[in-house]
Design an enzyme around this catalytic site. Sequence first.
Site, short mmCIF file in Angstrom:
data_model
loop_
_atom_site.label_atom_id
_atom_site.label_comp_id
_atom_site.label_asym_id
_atom_site.label_seq_id
_atom_site.Cartn_x
_atom_site.Cartn_y
_atom_site.Cartn_z
N HIS A 5 8.94 3.12 8.84
CA HIS A 5 8.73 2.22 9.97
C HIS A 5 7.46 2.65 10.70
O HIS A 5 7.29 3.85 10.97
CB HIS A 5 9.93 2.26 10.92
CG HIS A 5 9.79 1.31 12.06
ND1 HIS A 5 9.89 -0.06 11.89
CD2 HIS A 5 9.49 1.51 13.37
CE1 HIS A 5 9.69 -0.65 13.06
NE2 HIS A 5 9.44 0.28 13.96
N GLU A 27 1.31 6.96 6.95
CA GLU A 27 2.43 6.42 6.16
C GLU A 27 2.26 6.84 4.70
O GLU A 27 3.22 7.24 4.03
CB GLU A 27 2.48 4.90 6.25
CG GLU A 27 2.82 4.36 7.63
CD GLU A 27 3.08 2.86 7.61
OE1 GLU A 27 3.67 2.37 6.63
OE2 GLU A 27 2.70 2.19 8.58
N MET A 45 10.55 -7.13 4.23
CA MET A 45 10.73 -7.80 5.52
C MET A 45 12.00 -8.66 5.60
O MET A 45 11.99 -9.72 6.23
CB MET A 45 9.49 -8.63 5.86
CG MET A 45 8.20 -7.82 5.91
SD MET A 45 8.30 -6.37 6.98
CE MET A 45 8.10 -7.17 8.58
N ARG A 46 13.06 -8.22 4.97
CA ARG A 46 14.35 -8.91 5.10
C ARG A 46 15.37 -7.94 5.68
O ARG A 46 15.37 -6.75 5.34
CB ARG A 46 14.86 -9.39 3.73
CG ARG A 46 13.97 -10.34 2.99
CD ARG A 46 13.73 -11.65 3.71
NE ARG A 46 14.97 -12.36 4.03
CZ ARG A 46 15.02 -13.37 4.90
NH1 ARG A 46 13.94 -13.75 5.55
NH2 ARG A 46 16.17 -13.98 5.13
N ILE A 47 16.22 -8.47 6.53
CA ILE A 47 17.32 -7.65 7.05
C ILE A 47 18.39 -7.54 5.98
O ILE A 47 18.78 -8.55 5.37
CB ILE A 47 17.89 -8.28 8.34
CG1 ILE A 47 16.83 -8.17 9.45
CG2 ILE A 47 19.20 -7.61 8.75
CD1 ILE A 47 17.19 -8.93 10.71
N LEU A 48 18.82 -6.31 5.72
CA LEU A 48 19.82 -6.08 4.67
C LEU A 48 21.22 -6.15 5.27
O LEU A 48 21.45 -5.64 6.37
CB LEU A 48 19.59 -4.72 4.02
CG LEU A 48 18.24 -4.58 3.31
CD1 LEU A 48 17.93 -3.12 3.02
CD2 LEU A 48 18.24 -5.41 2.02
N SER A 68 0.84 -1.21 0.00
CA SER A 68 0.00 0.00 0.00
C SER A 68 0.87 1.26 0.00
O SER A 68 0.47 2.28 -0.58
CB SER A 68 -0.98 0.00 1.17
OG SER A 68 -0.30 0.13 2.40
N ASN A 69 2.05 1.19 0.60
CA ASN A 69 2.95 2.35 0.51
C ASN A 69 3.47 2.51 -0.91
O ASN A 69 3.59 3.63 -1.42
CB ASN A 69 4.11 2.21 1.50
CG ASN A 69 3.71 2.64 2.90
OD1 ASN A 69 3.54 3.82 3.16
ND2 ASN A 69 3.53 1.67 3.78
C1 GRF Z 1 3.97 -0.71 6.75
O1 GRF Z 1 3.31 -0.60 7.97
C2 GRF Z 1 5.39 -0.25 6.84
O2 GRF Z 1 5.56 0.80 7.73
C3 GRF Z 1 6.08 -1.48 7.35
O3 GRF Z 1 5.46 -2.54 6.68
C4 GRF Z 1 4.14 -2.16 6.32
C5 GRF Z 1 4.02 -2.33 4.84
O4 GRF Z 1 2.73 -2.10 4.39
N1 GRF Z 1 7.51 -1.37 7.15
P1 GRF Z 1 2.46 -2.03 2.82
O5 GRF Z 1 3.05 -3.31 2.23
O6 GRF Z 1 3.10 -0.81 2.29
O7 GRF Z 1 0.97 -2.02 2.69
#
Ligand code: GRF
Length: 224
Positions: A110, A175, A91-94, A14-15
């Site tokens: 974040h 966000e 969701m991976r640590i770089l 969504s971001n």
């Molecule tokens: C968001 O809450 C962002 O802050 C976090 O992971 C989520 C990702 O959401 N790092 P989306 O995939 O952008 O919907």
Amino acid sequence: MSLALAVLVSGSGSNLQAIIDAIEAGKIDAEIKLVLSNKETAYGIERAKKHGLPTVVINHTAFETREAFDRAMVQEIRSHGADVIVLAGFMRILTPIFIREFFPKIINIHPALLPSFTGAHAQRDAAGYGVRLAGCTVHFVDEIMDSGPVIVQAAVPVNAGDDEDTVGARILEYEHRIYPQALKWLAEGRLTVDGRHVHLAPSEAALIGPEAGGLVNPPLEEGF
Ligand code: GRF
């Protein structure tokens, strides 16, 4: 100069969508050269395809080490001509291999008011802790997770009866506003980093003041 972005996603995206929309609306001078995911099933990849953007999935489980996975990502990103990395729910640590390649042009969002509630469950942790204000942070990325210099933060209230989901949804709304705004500032060359401090050069744009239920600092500008 137009930004050449690689947006990294692992989930809903969504971001990513908010960033695509802002670019398509002409609010940010940037081009998404690549949307990269470590997960085939990430809905962010579908979103990218709907907008005709190049996508690549690199399954991290196929690599023996984090470093090998990072090297593969670097290669794809470079071959697509991107040099600014936008982490959007990746969701991976770089590893330092990746970060040193693109530093300082890596930014992350974040879902907490850093330095509180680092890690993968920030909304749950904030709701569970009982804080009265939660929020989100866009920051430059350094080699320590969730630690780089802060570009912009938005605070939202946590109300009686809120849980992880309701707080998370309220945070997410912001966000979607502060991430495109931060990218606009970056594209305009208005951000400079001095140690832990990020300086935002002023502009003529009208500012949106504190609104009911939300506080954003530095203030959002018209259009966000
Ligand atoms: C968001 O809450 C962002 O802050 C976090 O992971 C989520 C990702 O959401 N790092 P989306 O995939 O952008 O919907």
